[in-house]
Scaffold this motif. Structure first.
Motif, PDB file in Angstrom:
ATOM      1  N   PRO A   1       0.827  -1.202   0.000  1.00 46.43           N
ATOM      2  CA  PRO A   1       0.000   0.000   0.000  1.00 46.43           C
ATOM      3  C   PRO A   1       0.866   1.259   0.000  1.00 46.43           C
ATOM      4  N   THR A   2       0.721   2.083  -1.027  1.00 43.47           N
ATOM      5  CA  THR A   2       1.600   3.232  -1.212  1.00 43.47           C
ATOM      6  C   THR A   2       0.789   4.487  -1.434  1.00 43.47           C
ATOM      7  N   LEU A   3       1.068   5.501  -0.624  1.00 43.13           N
ATOM      8  CA  LEU A   3       0.453   6.816  -0.732  1.00 43.13           C
ATOM      9  C   LEU A   3       1.467   7.765  -1.359  1.00 43.13           C
ATOM     10  N   LEU A   4       0.977   8.780  -2.064  1.00 41.97           N
ATOM     11  CA  LEU A   4       1.878   9.660  -2.806  1.00 41.97           C
ATOM     12  C   LEU A   4       1.491  11.123  -2.616  1.00 41.97           C
ATOM     13  N   TYR A   5       2.513  11.925  -2.305  1.00 40.87           N
ATOM     14  CA  TYR A   5       2.387  13.388  -2.361  1.00 40.87           C
ATOM     15  C   TYR A   5       3.406  13.899  -3.361  1.00 40.87           C
ATOM     16  N   LEU A   6       2.972  14.713  -4.300  1.00 38.67           N
ATOM     17  CA  LEU A   6       3.865  15.336  -5.281  1.00 38.67           C
ATOM     18  C   LEU A   6       3.623  16.836  -5.277  1.00 38.67           C
TER      19      LEU A   6
ATOM     20  N   LEU B   1       4.404   6.237   2.664  1.00 39.25           N
ATOM     21  CA  LEU B   1       4.148   7.520   2.016  1.00 39.25           C
ATOM     22  C   LEU B   1       5.396   7.946   1.262  1.00 39.25           C
ATOM     23  N   LEU B   2       5.238   8.186  -0.028  1.00 41.01           N
ATOM     24  CA  LEU B   2       6.310   8.732  -0.850  1.00 41.01           C
ATOM     25  C   LEU B   2       6.057  10.223  -1.016  1.00 41.01           C
ATOM     26  N   VAL B   3       7.052  11.030  -0.693  1.00 39.18           N
ATOM     27  CA  VAL B   3       6.928  12.482  -0.763  1.00 39.18           C
ATOM     28  C   VAL B   3       7.874  12.981  -1.845  1.00 39.18           C
ATOM     29  N   GLY B   4       7.318  13.404  -2.970  1.00 37.05           N
ATOM     30  CA  GLY B   4       8.117  13.884  -4.083  1.00 37.05           C
ATOM     31  C   GLY B   4       8.074  15.391  -4.184  1.00 37.05           C
ATOM     32  N   GLY B   5       9.239  16.013  -4.359  1.00 36.85           N
ATOM     33  CA  GLY B   5       9.312  17.459  -4.483  1.00 36.85           C
ATOM     34  C   GLY B   5      10.362  18.025  -3.551  1.00 36.85           C
TER      35      GLY B   5
ATOM     36  N   LEU C   1       2.631   8.300 -10.353  1.00 37.91           N
ATOM     37  CA  LEU C   1       1.188   8.523 -10.419  1.00 37.91           C
ATOM     38  C   LEU C   1       0.445   7.274 -10.883  1.00 37.91           C
ATOM     39  N   ARG C   2       1.083   6.491 -11.722  1.00 37.10           N
ATOM     40  CA  ARG C   2       0.455   5.257 -12.204  1.00 37.10           C
ATOM     41  C   ARG C   2       0.526   4.129 -11.177  1.00 37.10           C
ATOM     42  N   ARG C   3       1.556   4.108 -10.347  1.00 43.97           N
ATOM     43  CA  ARG C   3       1.787   2.967  -9.469  1.00 43.97           C
ATOM     44  C   ARG C   3       1.261   3.163  -8.048  1.00 43.97           C
ATOM     45  N   ALA C   4       1.091   4.429  -7.630  1.00 40.72           N
ATOM     46  CA  ALA C   4       0.593   4.679  -6.275  1.00 40.72           C
ATOM     47  C   ALA C   4      -0.831   4.171  -6.121  1.00 40.72           C
TER      48      ALA C   4
END
Length: 369
Positions: A187-192, A220-224, A260-263
């Protein structure tokens, strides 16, 4: 086109995506587009991108001083038909620069949210400089990128009849699901987005703590990048989330698309946005978003259709919706498809055509110099 930043600026964000996607298309359609923006250390003073000529003067903080002078001494003799001022940062009040018609482009105004991000003097200056906008731009056509922004401008005193809503778009050819690229196995959450204090990424960390207490495991993956990263990293250590949060730093476009496709779920919890372009990018990839029910975000997320909206700052509600999506694969699939269908209604070509039609009308107004 007067914009504080251009797309090559390291601080560029959603407003700069809009600049290049919309006005780059206008340049491709045969219009001459010149961008006046601020520079940064090592940036060339002249550049070209997407068919647009770019003039960079001053810095992020001295741009207003240099921009007016550069326009009057270098640009005005070129004979422009329209000036478009992006009011994404502190206004430059371009109606006072010339007799050329002005169109104001508004993603969102900061208002009191400036006090959450900037130092007291800078925040106070931002709020005070926004107050004259209704008076200075009265009678000018105004483009708002969302109904939320339009409503805010009307509350501030701009005339409703002067405001044209032209929504942001998404590159539907680029942002789409890839059947060959599966979701992350865990389970992966994403912030970009930019790591700024006002973006309230800390709410996502607090939601992770509540989910952990409920026995729900997710990362949680935090990109930016941004100046709030150090504070957020300290908070991660203090909350004991080192094994669940990963800071990715700057994310190149190809990696962004893959994320964005994998989260499993995309997240955005800022108190105010002009639109939230990344919400639409996630939607186009079939990834649902959980976002704050705040101005701009409520325009780019359809509650119960492309994701969920939760009251801003309500961490239990945020954690609950995320937990619901992680546990219910059928719900995730339904909202992912709903997000994809929702995104199909927005394209940059349509945004550019609407902008072009407005600018052509403005350029033909009686009395144009």
């Amino acid at each position: 086109m007067v914009n504080w930043l251009d797309g090559a600026n390291p601080q560029a964000g959603g407003a700069e995506i809009h600049l290049h996607e919309v006005f780059g298309r206008l340049a491709a359609r045969g219009h001459r587009v010149t961008v006046l923006a601020s520079g940064w250390p090592g940036a060339p003073g002249r550049d070209h991108a997407d068919g647009m000529e770019i003039h960079r003067v001053g810095s992020r903080y001295t741009f207003p001083i240099h921009a007016r002078r550069h326009y009057r001494t270098v640009l005005r003799p070129q004979g422009f038909d329209v000036i478009v001022e992006d009011l994404n940062k502190v206004p430059l009040f371009t109606p006072s620069w010339d007799t050329v018609p002005v169109v104001a482009l508004v993603h969102h105004l900061f208002g009191r949210t400036a006090f959450r991000e900037a130092s007291l003097p800078v925040a106070l200056a931002t709020v005070l400089l926004e107050r004259p906008i209704p008076r200075v731009f009265r009678g000018c056509p105004v483009v708002a990128v969302s109904e939320s922004t339009r409503d805010d401008l009307v509350r501030r005193g701009l005339r409703a009849g002067d405001i044209h809503v032209i929504p942001n778009g998404v590159d539907l050819e680029r942002y789409r699901p890839d059947p060959a690229l599966p979701r992350f196995p865990e389970p992966t959450l994403l912030y970009l987005g930019r790591l700024k204090r006002y973006k309230r990424v800390d709410l996502l960390l607090d939601a992770l703590v509540q989910m952990r207490a409920a026995g729900v495991r997710a990362r949680l993956l935090v990109g930016g990048r941004g100046d709030d990263r150090e504070r957020l990293e300290r908070r991660v250590r203090r909350l004991g989330l080192e094994d669940r949060v990963r800071f990715l730093g700057f994310v190149p476009e190809e990696e962004k698309l893959d994320l964005l496709r994998r989260a499993w779920v995309h997240l955005l919890t800022s108190p105010r946005e002009g639109w939230g372009i990344v919400n639409l990018e996630a939607a186009a990839c079939g990834t649902p978003t959980v976002a704050s029910d705040s101005p701009g975000l409520r325009d780019s997320v359809r509650d119960g259709v492309s994701g969920f909206l939760v009251p801003h700052g309500d961490v239990p509600a945020l954690a609950g919706r995320i937990r619901q999506l992680l546990k219910d694969g059928a719900l995730r699939e339904r909202l992912g498809q709903g997000a994809r269908d929702f995104a199909r209604g927005f394209g940059w070509d349509a945004s550019a055509r609407s902008m072009e039609a407005l600018l052509v009308r403005v350029a033909r107004l009686p009395g144009r110099q």
